[in-house]
Design an enzyme around this catalytic site. Sequence first.
Site, PDB file in Angstrom:
ATOM      1  N   GLU A 169       0.814  -1.219   0.000  1.00 28.14           N
ATOM      2  CA  GLU A 169       0.000   0.000   0.000  1.00 28.14           C
ATOM      3  C   GLU A 169       0.851   1.274   0.000  1.00 28.14           C
ATOM      4  OE1 GLU A 169      -2.810   0.190   3.253  1.00 28.14           O
ATOM      5  OE2 GLU A 169      -3.561   2.158   2.659  1.00 28.14           O
ATOM      6  N   LYS A 202      -2.545  -2.028  -3.114  1.00 30.96           N
ATOM      7  CA  LYS A 202      -3.616  -1.221  -2.505  1.00 30.96           C
ATOM      8  C   LYS A 202      -3.235   0.244  -2.647  1.00 30.96           C
ATOM      9  CE  LYS A 202      -6.068  -0.394   1.827  1.00 30.96           C
ATOM     10  NZ  LYS A 202      -6.793  -1.067   2.901  1.00 30.96           N
TER      11      LYS A 202
HETATM   12  P1  13P Z   1      -9.371   3.978   4.196  1.00 32.48           P
HETATM   13  O1  13P Z   1     -10.201   3.261   3.185  1.00 32.48           O
HETATM   14  O2  13P Z   1     -10.158   4.603   5.293  1.00 32.48           O
HETATM   15  O3  13P Z   1      -8.359   4.887   3.555  1.00 32.48           O
HETATM   16  O4  13P Z   1      -8.534   2.855   4.941  1.00 32.48           O
HETATM   17  C1  13P Z   1      -7.939   1.881   4.205  1.00 32.48           C
HETATM   18  C2  13P Z   1      -6.679   1.492   4.842  1.00 32.48           C
HETATM   19  O5  13P Z   1      -6.485   0.342   5.156  1.00 32.48           O
HETATM   20  C3  13P Z   1      -5.672   2.530   5.058  1.00 32.48           C
HETATM   21  O6  13P Z   1      -4.454   1.936   5.357  1.00 32.48           O
END
Ligand code: 13P
Length: 347
Positions: free
Chosen positions: A187, A229
């Site tokens: 991510e 992500k």
């Molecule tokens: P949000 O969808 O609230 O951004 O959270 C996703 C997430 O896992 C952030 O690390």
Amino acid sequence: MTTSPLMPQPKHFKDLQQIAAALVAPGKGILAADESTSSIEKRFQSINLASTETSRRDYREMLFTAPGVSEYISGVILYDETIRQKAANGTPFVDLLQKAGVIPGIKVDTGAKDLVYCPGEKVTEGLDGLRQRLQEYHKLGARFAKWRAVINVSQTLPSETCLIANAEALARYAALCQESGIVPIVEPEVIMDGSHTIERCYEVTERALHVLFNKIYQHKVALEGLLLKPNMVIAGSECKQQADVATVADLTIRCFLRNVPAAVPGIVFLSGGQSDQLATAHLNAMNAKNKSLPWPVSFSYGRALQSPALKAWGGRKEGLEAGRKAFAHRARLNSAARHGKYTAAME
Ligand code: 13P
């Protein structure tokens, strides 16, 4: 572990592929419920509720037992406390999820810290002892993990230093996960805070992805056994010129087609502070317009899945049913968005 198709397949390769495929199965997406104790405390403050082990358990139990969870949710990202926690009736959360056909996942980073000599920038920590922690989490039932890198945007940020340091950590984390038979969710979050334009977000997202996949290659991570992500390509939250849904969808898809290898089994977007309805509309527009993308385009939302449920619950026992309903509703709409079949009328 290797990325070369000419080399023998690495250990766990088939398992990793199967888990990744299940996480992006048609019509399903991931619930991010891995808020750290300090983050969930902030969420609970919005409903004037004290954050205790019991209130955190009650809240998460409400989400995990909502109707439709099996149908719309493929996996849940848990926090360290939650993966060890039991529902009120004594059933471990991991068992409860597995029985519903939902794959337990775990957040393994230890948070974004100030990056030395780079004012305004962060680097995510958590690599020390990670191999052992992953082995333990695997025993506890986790089959996928998450590590979030924070990339702040301004006229001058991010620096190359920030992008490289974070990508290096993400790649090392991903390699360790795969070694343990755990699918890494990678991510790199380009943060929405700020007044930057959508074009600036495109440029930064492209740079971040380019550096990330270079590091992933260098660390011999199998592309077939990870999920990405990312943020969507979107204007900063204080930017006066917000793009419409179609433009966000078009620029996002364009950016990812140009920067994400086709071997990656799925893209699961974060919501990043978008409203629940916009996050669904953006996902829907991407899927409605693009029928032959190299990867499934799905969701791994935290706030955009949870906010209405948190409000409906309000920390009250009598609110549990309404909270479950609100969560199931959002999950169903995002499931429809995976097929490009969501409409505002369904709200
Ligand atoms: P949000 O969808 O609230 O951004 O959270 C996703 C997430 O896992 C952030 O690390």
